[in-house]
Design an enzyme around this catalytic site. Structure first.
Site, PDB file in Angstrom:
ATOM      1  N   GLY A   1       0.784  -1.230   0.000  1.00  0.00           N
ATOM      2  CA  GLY A   1       0.000   0.000   0.000  1.00  0.00           C
ATOM      3  C   GLY A   1       0.815   1.279   0.000  1.00  0.00           C
ATOM      4  O   GLY A   1       0.328   2.323   0.434  1.00  0.00           O
ATOM      5  N   SER A   2       2.044   1.232  -0.538  1.00  0.00           N
ATOM      6  CA  SER A   2       2.826   2.480  -0.549  1.00  0.00           C
ATOM      7  C   SER A   2       2.220   3.492  -1.523  1.00  0.00           C
ATOM      8  O   SER A   2       2.281   4.703  -1.276  1.00  0.00           O
ATOM      9  CB  SER A   2       4.294   2.212  -0.884  1.00  0.00           C
ATOM     10  OG  SER A   2       4.446   1.837  -2.221  1.00  0.00           O
ATOM     11  N   ASN A   3       1.621   3.026  -2.608  1.00  0.00           N
ATOM     12  CA  ASN A   3       0.965   3.968  -3.524  1.00  0.00           C
ATOM     13  C   ASN A   3      -0.275   4.581  -2.875  1.00  0.00           C
ATOM     14  O   ASN A   3      -0.506   5.790  -2.999  1.00  0.00           O
ATOM     15  CB  ASN A   3       0.596   3.282  -4.845  1.00  0.00           C
ATOM     16  CG  ASN A   3       1.784   3.231  -5.782  1.00  0.00           C
ATOM     17  OD1 ASN A   3       2.149   4.238  -6.379  1.00  0.00           O
ATOM     18  ND2 ASN A   3       2.410   2.062  -5.881  1.00  0.00           N
TER      19      ASN A   3
ATOM     20  N   LYS B   1      -8.006 -13.704 -11.067  1.00  0.00           N
ATOM     21  CA  LYS B   1      -8.940 -12.666 -11.545  1.00  0.00           C
ATOM     22  C   LYS B   1      -9.988 -12.386 -10.482  1.00  0.00           C
ATOM     23  O   LYS B   1     -10.173 -13.159  -9.531  1.00  0.00           O
ATOM     24  CB  LYS B   1      -9.601 -13.106 -12.850  1.00  0.00           C
ATOM     25  CG  LYS B   1     -10.433 -14.369 -12.736  1.00  0.00           C
ATOM     26  CD  LYS B   1     -11.081 -14.723 -14.067  1.00  0.00           C
ATOM     27  CE  LYS B   1     -11.892 -16.013 -13.943  1.00  0.00           C
ATOM     28  NZ  LYS B   1     -12.613 -16.349 -15.170  1.00  0.00           N
TER      29      LYS B   1
ATOM     30  N   MET C   1      -3.600  -7.268  -7.346  1.00  0.00           N
ATOM     31  CA  MET C   1      -2.930  -8.262  -8.184  1.00  0.00           C
ATOM     32  C   MET C   1      -3.895  -9.263  -8.838  1.00  0.00           C
ATOM     33  O   MET C   1      -3.622 -10.458  -8.905  1.00  0.00           O
ATOM     34  CB  MET C   1      -1.866  -8.998  -7.357  1.00  0.00           C
ATOM     35  CG  MET C   1      -0.834  -8.053  -6.745  1.00  0.00           C
ATOM     36  SD  MET C   1      -0.074  -6.902  -7.929  1.00  0.00           S
ATOM     37  CE  MET C   1       1.106  -7.998  -8.694  1.00  0.00           C
ATOM     38  N   ARG C   2      -5.017  -8.754  -9.319  1.00  0.00           N
ATOM     39  CA  ARG C   2      -5.973  -9.607 -10.030  1.00  0.00           C
ATOM     40  C   ARG C   2      -6.424  -8.920 -11.309  1.00  0.00           C
ATOM     41  O   ARG C   2      -6.548  -7.692 -11.335  1.00  0.00           O
ATOM     42  CB  ARG C   2      -7.232  -9.853  -9.180  1.00  0.00           C
ATOM     43  CG  ARG C   2      -6.978 -10.763  -8.032  1.00  0.00           C
ATOM     44  CD  ARG C   2      -8.199 -10.933  -7.156  1.00  0.00           C
ATOM     45  NE  ARG C   2      -7.818 -11.806  -6.062  1.00  0.00           N
ATOM     46  CZ  ARG C   2      -7.848 -13.122  -6.112  1.00  0.00           C
ATOM     47  NH1 ARG C   2      -8.329 -13.735  -7.173  1.00  0.00           N
ATOM     48  NH2 ARG C   2      -7.426 -13.845  -5.097  1.00  0.00           N
TER      49      ARG C   2
ATOM     50  N   ILE D   1      -9.033  -7.571 -13.871  1.00  0.00           N
ATOM     51  CA  ILE D   1     -10.374  -6.999 -13.739  1.00  0.00           C
ATOM     52  C   ILE D   1     -11.212  -7.483 -14.923  1.00  0.00           C
ATOM     53  O   ILE D   1     -10.783  -7.405 -16.080  1.00  0.00           O
ATOM     54  CB  ILE D   1     -10.280  -5.452 -13.737  1.00  0.00           C
ATOM     55  CG1 ILE D   1      -9.379  -4.975 -12.584  1.00  0.00           C
ATOM     56  CG2 ILE D   1     -11.670  -4.827 -13.671  1.00  0.00           C
ATOM     57  CD1 ILE D   1      -9.833  -5.350 -11.204  1.00  0.00           C
TER      58      ILE D   1
ATOM     59  N   ASN E   1      -5.097   2.078 -13.239  1.00  0.00           N
ATOM     60  CA  ASN E   1      -4.115   1.165 -12.640  1.00  0.00           C
ATOM     61  C   ASN E   1      -2.719   1.779 -12.713  1.00  0.00           C
ATOM     62  O   ASN E   1      -2.424   2.567 -13.615  1.00  0.00           O
ATOM     63  CB  ASN E   1      -4.111  -0.153 -13.424  1.00  0.00           C
ATOM     64  CG  ASN E   1      -3.109  -1.163 -12.895  1.00  0.00           C
ATOM     65  OD1 ASN E   1      -3.027  -1.413 -11.691  1.00  0.00           O
ATOM     66  ND2 ASN E   1      -2.321  -1.758 -13.789  1.00  0.00           N
TER      67      ASN E   1
ATOM     68  N   HIS F   1       1.215   0.491 -13.156  1.00  0.00           N
ATOM     69  CA  HIS F   1       1.975  -0.707 -13.521  1.00  0.00           C
ATOM     70  C   HIS F   1       3.468  -0.368 -13.496  1.00  0.00           C
ATOM     71  O   HIS F   1       3.872   0.674 -14.024  1.00  0.00           O
ATOM     72  CB  HIS F   1       1.562  -1.170 -14.927  1.00  0.00           C
ATOM     73  CG  HIS F   1       2.279  -2.411 -15.336  1.00  0.00           C
ATOM     74  ND1 HIS F   1       1.951  -3.654 -14.841  1.00  0.00           N
ATOM     75  CD2 HIS F   1       3.338  -2.599 -16.158  1.00  0.00           C
ATOM     76  CE1 HIS F   1       2.771  -4.555 -15.355  1.00  0.00           C
ATOM     77  NE2 HIS F   1       3.624  -3.938 -16.149  1.00  0.00           N
TER      78      HIS F   1
HETATM   79  C1  GAR Z   1       3.569  -1.301  -7.348  1.00  0.00           C
HETATM   80  O1  GAR Z   1       4.922  -1.249  -7.743  1.00  0.00           O
HETATM   81  C2  GAR Z   1       2.657  -1.438  -8.536  1.00  0.00           C
HETATM   82  O2  GAR Z   1       3.140  -0.798  -9.665  1.00  0.00           O
HETATM   83  C3  GAR Z   1       2.642  -2.925  -8.717  1.00  0.00           C
HETATM   84  O3  GAR Z   1       2.594  -3.461  -7.418  1.00  0.00           O
HETATM   85  C4  GAR Z   1       3.287  -2.567  -6.548  1.00  0.00           C
HETATM   86  C5  GAR Z   1       2.387  -2.293  -5.350  1.00  0.00           C
HETATM   87  O4  GAR Z   1       3.081  -1.573  -4.393  1.00  0.00           O
HETATM   88  N1  GAR Z   1       1.498  -3.344  -9.467  1.00  0.00           N
HETATM   89  C6  GAR Z   1       1.522  -4.362 -10.317  1.00  0.00           C
HETATM   90  O5  GAR Z   1       2.497  -5.050 -10.519  1.00  0.00           O
HETATM   91  C7  GAR Z   1       0.201  -4.612 -11.026  1.00  0.00           C
HETATM   92  N2  GAR Z   1       0.372  -5.508 -12.116  1.00  0.00           N
HETATM   93  P1  GAR Z   1       2.344  -0.870  -3.182  1.00  0.00           P
HETATM   94  O6  GAR Z   1       1.389  -1.906  -2.574  1.00  0.00           O
HETATM   95  O7  GAR Z   1       3.433  -0.513  -2.237  1.00  0.00           O
HETATM   96  O8  GAR Z   1       1.610   0.326  -3.706  1.00  0.00           O
END
Ligand code: GAR
Length: 209
Positions: A12-14, A66, A93-94, A96, A110, A112
């Site tokens: 969840g850093s984003n 999914k 990580m699923r 949609i 999203n 990526h």
């Molecule tokens: C992020 O780097 C995001 O880009 C990636 O998962 C990480 C989640 O980090 N997403 C994917 O790979 C989606 N296919 P976070 O939980 O610290 O935000």
């Protein structure tokens, strides 16, 4: 004011970067209405709770990779109840599928960890490193029925150095993720994102979504 529903499976850093941008007023006219995870003990839920943001674990494990079937409907119900305008996939990580896509047309975004269309799928920073690419990066894009294939809103590039490891590269990419994701959300709140086929305009335009 736009209301966000944030979906995540991990750290969840984003989500934290978006929440911090709202709190510090770096972005405005944005609120997070709900955070939902498909992983019961995901850190993203703890982070939301610590910020007093409504949060929920909703199982999705009827399918492996999914979000579909009855559990997809559980997500739709929760997001509709929270009255969200946009769904923000922050490490969800699923794949949609059509139920959610049709419930929120052109409203799912999203992040990526690669410069799409290169390296869709999992562990994209490692894919870029193993491939020998000289640049990696991140992409914010609308979600469609494909894998990481929807129209691109914003990207940031990160040079790959000879001594990078998967960990150092992902860390550098995440610094950029935490910058461009809140920026895109501000553009959405300001009605400055226009979709024209595969192309997304964000300058001198009015939203059509
Ligand atoms: C992020 O780097 C995001 O880009 C990636 O998962 C990480 C989640 O980090 N997403 C994917 O790979 C989606 N296919 P976070 O939980 O610290 O935000």
């Amino acid at each position: 004011m736009i209301k966000l529903g944030v979906l995540g499976s991990g750290t969840g850093s984003n989500f934290a970067a978006i929440a911090e941008s709202i709190k510090s007023k770096k972005i405005n006219s944005v609120e997070i209405s709900i955070v939902i995870s498909d992983v019961e003990n995901a850190k993203i839920l703890d982070r939301a709770a610590a910020l007093d943001i409504p949060n929920k674990y909703i199982p999705a494990d009827d399918f492996k990779t999914k979000l579909d079937g009855k559990q997809e409907q559980d997500y739709i119900n929760a997001l509709k109840s929270a009255d969200v305008d946009y769904i923000i996939l922050a490490g969800f990580m699923r794949m949609i599928k059509n139920g959610l896509l049709n419930a929120f047309p052109q409203k799912i975004v999203n992040i990526h960890p690669a410069l799409l269309p290169a390296f869709p799928g999992l562990h994209s920073w490692k894919q870029a490193l193993d491939y020998g690419a000289k640049f990696a990066g991140c992409t914010v894009h609308f979600v469609d029925a494909g894998m990481d294939s929807g129209p691109i809103i914003a990207q940031a590039a990160v040079p790959i150095e000879d001594n990078d490891t998967a960990e150092t590269l992902h860390a550098k990419i995440q610094i950029q993720e935490h910058i461009i994701f809140p920026e895109v959300i501000q553009l959405l709140a300001d009605g400055k994102v226009k979709i024209e086929g595969r192309k997304v305009k964000t300058e001198n335009c009015e939203s059509n979504i």
